[in-house]
Design a protein around this motif. Structure first.
Motif, PDB file in Angstrom:
ATOM      1  N   ASP A 158      22.980  28.016   9.081  1.00 22.30           N
ATOM      2  CA  ASP A 158      21.998  27.169   9.125  1.00 22.30           C
ATOM      3  C   ASP A 158      21.449  26.533   8.096  1.00 22.30           C
ATOM      4  OD1 ASP A 158      20.169  26.783  12.206  1.00 22.30           O
ATOM      5  OD2 ASP A 158      18.953  26.373  10.143  1.00 22.30           O
ATOM      6  N   ALA A 159      20.812  25.183   8.123  1.00 25.32           N
ATOM      7  CA  ALA A 159      20.506  24.623   6.756  1.00 25.32           C
ATOM      8  C   ALA A 159      19.102  24.908   6.629  1.00 25.32           C
ATOM      9  CB  ALA A 159      20.611  23.028   7.388  1.00 25.32           C
ATOM     10  N   SER A 160      18.329  25.583   7.481  1.00 28.99           N
ATOM     11  CA  SER A 160      16.963  25.881   7.266  1.00 28.99           C
ATOM     12  C   SER A 160      16.844  27.266   6.641  1.00 28.99           C
ATOM     13  CB  SER A 160      16.232  26.057   8.591  1.00 28.99           C
ATOM     14  OG  SER A 160      14.936  26.537   8.680  1.00 28.99           O
ATOM     15  N   ARG A 161      16.282  27.394   5.550  1.00 28.28           N
ATOM     16  CA  ARG A 161      15.841  28.767   4.757  1.00 28.28           C
ATOM     17  C   ARG A 161      14.948  29.519   5.849  1.00 28.28           C
ATOM     18  NH1 ARG A 161      17.040  30.274  -0.116  1.00 28.28           N
ATOM     19  NH2 ARG A 161      17.445  28.118  -0.884  1.00 28.28           N
ATOM     20  N   GLU A 162      14.153  28.930   6.491  1.00 26.78           N
ATOM     21  CA  GLU A 162      13.064  30.130   7.325  1.00 26.78           C
ATOM     22  C   GLU A 162      14.048  30.549   8.474  1.00 26.78           C
ATOM     23  OE1 GLU A 162       9.508  29.294  10.477  1.00 26.78           O
ATOM     24  OE2 GLU A 162      10.277  27.504   9.408  1.00 26.78           O
ATOM     25  N   VAL A 164      17.490  31.057   8.552  1.00 23.16           N
ATOM     26  CA  VAL A 164      18.273  31.906   7.868  1.00 23.16           C
ATOM     27  C   VAL A 164      17.556  33.243   7.503  1.00 23.16           C
ATOM     28  CG1 VAL A 164      19.810  32.649   5.819  1.00 23.16           C
ATOM     29  CG2 VAL A 164      19.828  30.320   7.117  1.00 23.16           C
ATOM     30  N   GLU A 165      16.479  33.272   7.112  1.00 29.52           N
ATOM     31  CA  GLU A 165      15.695  34.438   6.765  1.00 29.52           C
ATOM     32  C   GLU A 165      15.231  35.219   8.039  1.00 29.52           C
ATOM     33  OE1 GLU A 165      12.290  33.266   4.457  1.00 29.52           O
ATOM     34  OE2 GLU A 165      13.496  33.123   2.403  1.00 29.52           O
ATOM     35  N   ARG A 168      18.437  36.840   9.656  1.00 31.93           N
ATOM     36  CA  ARG A 168      18.795  38.014   8.959  1.00 31.93           C
ATOM     37  C   ARG A 168      18.037  39.149   9.188  1.00 31.93           C
ATOM     38  NH1 ARG A 168      19.624  34.908   2.957  1.00 31.93           N
ATOM     39  NH2 ARG A 168      21.700  34.236   3.239  1.00 31.93           N
ATOM     40  N   ARG A 180      24.370  32.652   6.622  1.00 30.91           N
ATOM     41  CA  ARG A 180      24.317  32.192   5.238  1.00 30.91           C
ATOM     42  C   ARG A 180      23.569  30.626   5.331  1.00 30.91           C
ATOM     43  NH1 ARG A 180      31.095  32.658   4.224  1.00 30.91           N
ATOM     44  NH2 ARG A 180      31.124  34.682   4.457  1.00 30.91           N
ATOM     45  N   LEU A 181      23.097  30.392   4.574  1.00 35.96           N
ATOM     46  CA  LEU A 181      22.231  29.342   4.418  1.00 35.96           C
ATOM     47  C   LEU A 181      23.256  28.049   3.757  1.00 35.96           C
ATOM     48  CD1 LEU A 181      19.581  27.385   4.257  1.00 35.96           C
ATOM     49  CD2 LEU A 181      19.368  28.229   1.842  1.00 35.96           C
ATOM     50  N   ALA A 182      23.369  26.987   4.843  1.00 36.02           N
ATOM     51  CA  ALA A 182      24.579  25.857   4.374  1.00 36.02           C
ATOM     52  C   ALA A 182      24.402  24.726   5.184  1.00 36.02           C
ATOM     53  CB  ALA A 182      26.035  26.557   4.191  1.00 36.02           C
ATOM     54  N   ASP A 183      25.043  23.668   5.032  1.00 38.51           N
ATOM     55  CA  ASP A 183      24.926  22.482   5.612  1.00 38.51           C
ATOM     56  C   ASP A 183      26.239  22.416   6.441  1.00 38.51           C
ATOM     57  OD1 ASP A 183      25.243  19.939   6.647  1.00 38.51           O
ATOM     58  OD2 ASP A 183      24.904  18.894   4.817  1.00 38.51           O
TER      59      ASP A 183
END
Length: 356
Positions: A158-162, A164-165, A168, A180-183
Motif C-alpha cells: 500500500d502507498a499509505s504509511r498509515e 501499512v502501519e 502490520r 510493504r510501503l510501495a507504489d
C-alpha cells in the motif's frame, strides 16, 4: 404537508414575492423539474388560501396574483427546521475516516458477498505467494494467510504509511504476512515471482490502471492468476421522482468523485491489453433499501452537497433530493461491481512450468 406535494411547491414558489398563476407554475417547474396541472395548481392555491397560508391580491388585468402570508412563512420555516433535524438523524454529518469507511464496507452484506466471490476465484492454495495490491488496513491479509498455509507467503502493498502501519499491527504474529510501503505502479518485486495477485476497489483510484496491470503481468509467473474487484459507478441507480436530479447525482460521482469511475466495465479490455486472458467476469449488484445503510456506503448527504457545489445539481434540486430521501417513504439504490479473473497463459513448451 410534505416538501414534494403541490401545496408545498406553490408555497415555496411564493416566497420570492407575489405571483399570478402562470408565474407560480413557472417557479414550480424550476423547483421540481415539472409544472403542475391546472387543476392541481389552482386546487393548491384554493386550499392554501382557505388555511390562511396565502392570500389573493387585487386583479391585475385578467390575472390575480397571490402572496404568501406570515403564517405561511412560519409554516415553511418550521418544516425546514424539522427537515434539517430529520436529515441530521438520517444522514452522516461527519465524513468517516478512510479506515473506518473500508472496515464498514467490508462488514456489509454486499461487501461480504463480492469478497467471497473474489476469494473463491483467486484459488489461492498451500505454498502460493499471493500479492494483495492496495491492501489498505489489512482487511483480507489474515484470510489470505490461512489459504496459503505455513509454506506460502502473503505480501500486502500500500502507498499509505498509515495503512501499512495498521495492516502490520493487525497481522502481527502471522509469520507468512509481509506488508510493504510501495507504489503499485512500480512494484518492488522480482519478475515472475508470485502465483496470485488481487485488487479490491483499488484501480478506481490509481493514476494509471494500465501501468498497474503491466506491473502485475511482470511479477506473476506463467499460469499465474489476478482477480480484480472494481465498481462501475456509472451503474449507480438512485430512485427519485426527479430523474434528471438522480442521473446528475450519478454523473457527479462518476465524473468528479472517483478518478476511474467506470473501471469496472473497462477491466476485461484492459487486462487483455496487458497480456492476460480473461476466463470469467462476475457482476455483483449491491441493493440498498434502507437510506441509512446506503448513506454509510454511498455518502448521499456529502455527495449531494458536492454535486450542488460543482453545478451538477441546483440548490433546489439538492435540497429536494435530500428532503425526499430523509422522508419515511420507500427507498431504493443499487450499484454494480465486477469481479474479473485474469490469467497469464501457461508456460510454453521448453520453458519452466509455473508452480501449482
Amino acid at each position: 404537508m410534505h416538501t414534494h406535494d403541490a401545496q408545498a411547491l406553490v408555497l415555496t414558489a411564493l416566497t420570492e414575492g407575489p405571483l399570478h398563476g402562470y408565474a407560480v407554475n413557472a417557479a414550480v417547474e424550476k423547483l421540481s423539474g415539472a409544472p403542475l396541472g391546472a387543476g392541481s395548481l389552482y386546487g393548491a392555491l384554493a386550499r392554501l388560501e382557505k388555511k390562511g397560508l396565502v392570500e389573493a391580491l387585487a386583479v391585475e388585468g385578467r390575472r390575480r396574483p397571490y402572496r404568501i402570508t406570515g403564517r405561511g412563512r412560519e409554516l415553511l420555516a418550521r418544516e425546514a427546521r424539522t427537515m434539517e433535524r430529520v436529515s441530521g438523524q438520517v444522514f452522516e454529518t461527519v465524513t468517516p475516516d478512510e479506515v473506518q469507511y473500508l472496515d464498514r464496507v467490508a462488514a456489509t452484506g454486499a461487501g461480504r458477498t463480492y469478497k467471497h466471490v473474489a476469494r473463491y476465484e483467486l484459488r489461492a492454495g498451500p505454498g502460493h505467494t499471493v500479492l494483495d495490491l492496495g491492501c489498505g488496513p489489512g482487511t483480507d491479509l489474515a484470510a489470505l494467510a490461512g489459504s496459503v498455509g505455513p509454506g506460502g507467503a502473503v505480501i500486502g502493498i500500500d502507498a499509505s504509511r498509515e495503512m501499512v502501519e495498521l495492516a502490520r499491527e493487525r497481522t502481527e504474529g502471522l509469520a507468512t504476512v509481509d506488508v510493504r510501503l510501495a507504489d503499485i505502479h512500480r512494484l518492488p518485486l522480482p519478475d515472475a515471482g508470485a502465483d496470485r495477485a488481487r485488487t479490491d476497489r483499488v484501480l478506481q483510484h490509481v493514476e494509471d490502471p494500465a501501468a498497474v496491470l503491466a506491473e502485475v503481468r511482470r511479477v506473476l509467473r506463467p499460469g499465474g492468476r489476478l482477480v480484480l474487484a472494481e465498481p462501475d459507478w456509472d451503474s449507480l441507480a438512485l430512485d427519485h421522482t426527479d430523474l434528471d436530479a438522480a442521473r446528475a447525482y450519478t454523473r457527479h460521482i462518476t465524473d468528479r468523485i472517483v478518478r476511474n469511475g467506470i473501471i469496472g466495465r473497462q477491466l476485461p479490455r484492459l487486462v487483455r491489453e496487458a497480456g492476460f486472458v480473461v476466463p470469467s467476469v462476475t457482476a455483483t449488484t449491491s441493493v440498498f433499501r434502507d437510506v441509512r445503510a446506503a448513506d454509510e456506503v454511498l455518502g448521499l448527504h456529502r455527495n449531494t452537497r458536492r454535486a450542488v457545489a460543482a453545478g451538477y445539481l441546483t440548490e433546489e434540486q439538492g435540497e429536494r433530493l435530500l428532503a425526499d430521501l430523509a422522508s419515511e417513504g420507500p427507498f431504493l439504490a443499487s450499484v454494480t461491481l465486477y469481479v474479473v479473473v485474469a490469467e497469464i497463459p501457461a508456460a510454453a513448451a521448453g520453458t519452466p512450468a509455473a508452480r501449482p
